[in-house]
Write a protein that holds these residues in place. Structure first.
Motif, mmCIF file in Angstrom:
data_model
loop_
_atom_site.group_PDB
_atom_site.id
_atom_site.type_symbol
_atom_site.label_atom_id
_atom_site.label_comp_id
_atom_site.label_asym_id
_atom_site.label_seq_id
_atom_site.Cartn_x
_atom_site.Cartn_y
_atom_site.Cartn_z
ATOM 1 N N ASP A 1 -2.754 -10.704 -7.586
ATOM 2 C CA ASP A 1 -1.801 -10.920 -6.497
ATOM 3 C C ASP A 1 -1.127 -9.617 -6.102
ATOM 4 O O ASP A 1 -1.335 -8.572 -6.702
ATOM 5 C CB ASP A 1 -0.786 -12.018 -6.860
ATOM 6 C CG ASP A 1 -0.064 -11.698 -8.143
ATOM 7 O OD1 ASP A 1 -0.137 -10.542 -8.593
ATOM 8 O OD2 ASP A 1 0.605 -12.595 -8.701
ATOM 9 N N THR A 2 -0.324 -9.716 -5.036
ATOM 10 C CA THR A 2 0.393 -8.559 -4.502
ATOM 11 C C THR A 2 1.861 -8.957 -4.452
ATOM 12 O O THR A 2 2.175 -10.032 -3.935
ATOM 13 C CB THR A 2 -0.082 -8.266 -3.060
ATOM 14 O OG1 THR A 2 -1.510 -8.244 -3.035
ATOM 15 C CG2 THR A 2 0.463 -6.958 -2.533
ATOM 16 N N VAL B 1 7.787 -1.260 -1.449
ATOM 17 C CA VAL B 1 7.173 -0.933 -2.738
ATOM 18 C C VAL B 1 6.634 -2.216 -3.354
ATOM 19 O O VAL B 1 7.068 -3.312 -3.004
ATOM 20 C CB VAL B 1 8.207 -0.292 -3.700
ATOM 21 C CG1 VAL B 1 8.637 1.058 -3.209
ATOM 22 C CG2 VAL B 1 9.427 -1.186 -3.891
ATOM 23 N N GLY B 2 5.694 -2.054 -4.245
ATOM 24 C CA GLY B 2 5.171 -3.256 -4.859
ATOM 25 C C GLY B 2 4.084 -2.983 -5.863
ATOM 26 O O GLY B 2 3.866 -1.839 -6.284
ATOM 27 N N THR B 3 3.417 -4.062 -6.224
ATOM 28 C CA THR B 3 2.365 -3.972 -7.244
ATOM 29 C C THR B 3 1.172 -4.818 -6.814
ATOM 30 O O THR B 3 1.303 -5.733 -5.996
ATOM 31 C CB THR B 3 2.859 -4.549 -8.589
ATOM 32 O OG1 THR B 3 3.208 -5.920 -8.388
ATOM 33 C CG2 THR B 3 4.046 -3.792 -9.138
ATOM 34 N N THR B 4 0.032 -4.486 -7.393
ATOM 35 C CA THR B 4 -1.141 -5.335 -7.200
ATOM 36 C C THR B 4 -1.772 -5.582 -8.564
ATOM 37 O O THR B 4 -1.775 -4.684 -9.413
ATOM 38 C CB THR B 4 -2.185 -4.690 -6.255
ATOM 39 O OG1 THR B 4 -3.400 -5.447 -6.351
ATOM 40 C CG2 THR B 4 -2.480 -3.238 -6.578
ATOM 41 N N SER B 5 -2.274 -6.772 -8.760
ATOM 42 C CA SER B 5 -2.999 -7.006 -10.017
ATOM 43 C C SER B 5 -4.457 -7.363 -9.731
ATOM 44 O O SER B 5 -5.133 -7.948 -10.564
ATOM 45 C CB SER B 5 -2.310 -8.078 -10.866
ATOM 46 O OG SER B 5 -2.193 -9.260 -10.133
ATOM 47 N N HIS B 6 -4.916 -7.015 -8.521
ATOM 48 C CA HIS B 6 -6.361 -7.124 -8.276
ATOM 49 C C HIS B 6 -7.046 -6.055 -9.125
ATOM 50 O O HIS B 6 -6.466 -5.012 -9.414
ATOM 51 C CB HIS B 6 -6.679 -6.861 -6.797
ATOM 52 C CG HIS B 6 -6.328 -8.019 -5.916
ATOM 53 N ND1 HIS B 6 -7.206 -9.045 -5.663
ATOM 54 C CD2 HIS B 6 -5.194 -8.310 -5.251
ATOM 55 C CE1 HIS B 6 -6.626 -9.924 -4.858
ATOM 56 N NE2 HIS B 6 -5.401 -9.504 -4.596
ATOM 57 N N LEU C 1 -5.011 -11.587 0.072
ATOM 58 C CA LEU C 1 -4.472 -10.628 -0.897
ATOM 59 C C LEU C 1 -3.297 -11.224 -1.692
ATOM 60 O O LEU C 1 -2.635 -10.520 -2.445
ATOM 61 C CB LEU C 1 -4.044 -9.341 -0.181
ATOM 62 C CG LEU C 1 -5.247 -8.510 0.290
ATOM 63 C CD1 LEU C 1 -4.860 -7.500 1.357
ATOM 64 C CD2 LEU C 1 -5.915 -7.807 -0.884
ATOM 65 N N ASN C 2 -3.095 -12.542 -1.540
ATOM 66 C CA ASN C 2 -2.103 -13.305 -2.330
ATOM 67 C C ASN C 2 -0.786 -12.557 -2.503
ATOM 68 O O ASN C 2 -0.472 -12.100 -3.607
ATOM 69 C CB ASN C 2 -2.638 -13.643 -3.730
ATOM 70 C CG ASN C 2 -4.037 -14.181 -3.689
ATOM 71 O OD1 ASN C 2 -4.436 -14.759 -2.683
ATOM 72 N ND2 ASN C 2 -4.802 -13.964 -4.738
ATOM 73 N N ALA C 3 -0.023 -12.444 -1.427
ATOM 74 C CA ALA C 3 1.212 -11.640 -1.515
ATOM 75 C C ALA C 3 2.455 -12.519 -1.548
ATOM 76 O O ALA C 3 2.489 -13.599 -0.966
ATOM 77 C CB ALA C 3 1.283 -10.684 -0.342
ATOM 78 N N ASP D 1 6.916 -10.951 6.955
ATOM 79 C CA ASP D 1 5.755 -11.055 7.854
ATOM 80 C C ASP D 1 4.569 -10.273 7.293
ATOM 81 O O ASP D 1 3.424 -10.731 7.365
ATOM 82 C CB ASP D 1 6.102 -10.504 9.252
ATOM 83 C CG ASP D 1 7.089 -11.404 9.985
ATOM 84 O OD1 ASP D 1 7.291 -12.549 9.533
ATOM 85 O OD2 ASP D 1 7.675 -10.945 10.993
ATOM 86 N N ILE D 2 4.858 -9.081 6.734
ATOM 87 C CA ILE D 2 3.767 -8.280 6.152
ATOM 88 C C ILE D 2 3.154 -9.039 4.971
ATOM 89 O O ILE D 2 1.927 -9.138 4.833
ATOM 90 C CB ILE D 2 4.284 -6.877 5.739
ATOM 91 C CG1 ILE D 2 4.611 -6.058 6.996
ATOM 92 C CG2 ILE D 2 3.259 -6.135 4.866
ATOM 93 C CD1 ILE D 2 5.279 -4.715 6.754
ATOM 94 N N ALA D 3 4.009 -9.614 4.127
ATOM 95 C CA ALA D 3 3.503 -10.369 2.967
ATOM 96 C C ALA D 3 2.648 -11.552 3.441
ATOM 97 O O ALA D 3 1.573 -11.823 2.881
ATOM 98 C CB ALA D 3 4.667 -10.848 2.114
ATOM 99 N N ALA D 4 3.101 -12.229 4.499
ATOM 100 C CA ALA D 4 2.349 -13.389 5.015
ATOM 101 C C ALA D 4 0.985 -12.939 5.542
ATOM 102 O O ALA D 4 -0.035 -13.624 5.344
ATOM 103 C CB ALA D 4 3.161 -14.073 6.121
ATOM 104 N N GLU D 5 0.958 -11.780 6.183
ATOM 105 C CA GLU D 5 -0.308 -11.264 6.714
ATOM 106 C C GLU D 5 -1.264 -10.919 5.561
ATOM 107 O O GLU D 5 -2.457 -11.196 5.622
ATOM 108 C CB GLU D 5 -0.030 -10.028 7.590
ATOM 109 C CG GLU D 5 -1.242 -9.392 8.248
ATOM 110 C CD GLU D 5 -2.066 -10.365 9.111
ATOM 111 O OE1 GLU D 5 -1.589 -11.470 9.423
ATOM 112 O OE2 GLU D 5 -3.220 -10.001 9.431
#
Ligand code: PAF
Length: 308
Positions: free
Chosen positions: A144-145, A122-127, A170-172, A160-164
């Motif tokens: 960011d994500t 789960v998460g958020t995006t502010s794009h 996508l600044n995660a 790993d997903i965040a790094a990708e």
């Protein structure tokens, strides 16, 4: 990674485009046939700061056309989550993760009820992004994500997903207090979305028009009281200062709720300000401003363009 993005609205299309550009095998899935056809024929056009760039990404209308994926990204409007998750079980194998970055509260619970909780991210995006027409979006503000696990602690797979995502611009980052982060974003949406939708203004107007600022502040203050009473650890000391930062970063963007009202679609009000009201009722915190604005948006939804 093989990634299916459910919902190719402004945000789904933006994430899909950037992940595909980074070399991932991405398919956008959306019921809007004209949009899907335009993406397949001409690529997805993304306007950023006045420059147009075409991204090559696959798009389909029917998720049954897809096979097993490594990651399923849910970006449909919140009121479609329940139906969508019913139709995508065939995309999952043991290692498939499902990530929701949707606005509002409640989506993660619906997704977690349908899949193995351990695979739910789960998460958020502010794009900030806006649909311009079939096959065309505007990336109106970089953000960011933030991602976390629905249940359990951050693990290597999530990192790993965040790094990708970060590699794909996508600044995660990961966060263990993801419910706090989601509430933080909920309050930003509760402040920005309905007032921009009702007043018909871009996010940047929140920084200029005192009446609009004050309305957003009232909504956020109530939401903060609900969060505190519900034991949520908000990620910021001053949520309104963060709202101002988000409004500045997405100044040229139409909020998603304004886009919904303008296109005659249902909005996510029940999952945003409506959710603040619902949570307030659970913990005994009054939320008259959020209740009032929820009703106002529902009336706007019902009237569509039928206004004198
Ligand atoms: O819903 C939206 O529009 C977005 O979440 C945000 C960050 C308010 C930017 O427009």
């Amino acid at each position: 990674m093989k990634i299916a993005v459910m919902g190719a609205g402004a945000m789904g299309a933006l994430y899909g485009a950037l992940l595909a550009e980074g070399g991932n095998e991405v398919t956008l899935v959306d019921a809007w046939q004209e949009h899907v056809q335009a993406i397949m024929e001409h690529g997805l056009q993304v306007e950023t700061g006045g420059c147009l760039k075409t991204f090559s990404v696959k798009a389909v209308s029917d998720p049954l056309l897809l096979g097993v994926q490594d990651l399923v990204l849910i970006f449909v409007k919140s009121y479609h989550t329940e139906v969508v998750v019913k139709n995508i079980h065939h995309l999952f194998h043991d290692g498939t993760a499902v990530l929701t970055l949707q606005n509002g509260l409640g989506n993660a619970d619906i997704i977690a009820a349908a899949f193995n909780k351990a695979t739910v991210l789960v998460g958020t995006t502010s794009h900030g992004a806006t649909v311009l027409g079939p096959g065309q979006i505007r990336h109106a503000g970089a953000g960011d994500t933030v991602v976390g696990k629905y249940s359990g602690k951050i693990d290597q797979h999530l990192s790993d997903i965040a790094a990708e995502f970060t590699r794909c611009h996508l600044n995660a980052r990961t966060d263990d207090n993801i419910m706090g982060v989601i509430w933080g974003k909920l309050l930003i949406n509760a402040g920005i979305n309905p007032v921009t939708a009702i007043c018909g203004v871009l996010n940047g107007e929140l920084l200029k028009a005192e009446n609009i600022r004050q309305m957003a502040k009232l909504l956020i203050d109530e939401g903060e009281a609900v969060a505190r009473a519900s034991g949520i650890e908000l990620p910021y000391n001053d949520t309104f200062a963060v709202l101002e930062k988000v409004a500045a970063a997405t100044a040229a963007n139409r909020s998603s709720m304004l886009q919904d009202i303008m296109s005659g679609r249902a909005t996510e009000i029940d999952y945003i300000n409506g959710a603040v009201v619902k949570e307030g009722e659970k913990c005994g915190v009054p939320t008259p401003c959020n209740k009032f604005i929820t009703r106002l948006i529902k009336e706007l939804e019902q009237r569509g363009s039928d206004r004198c």
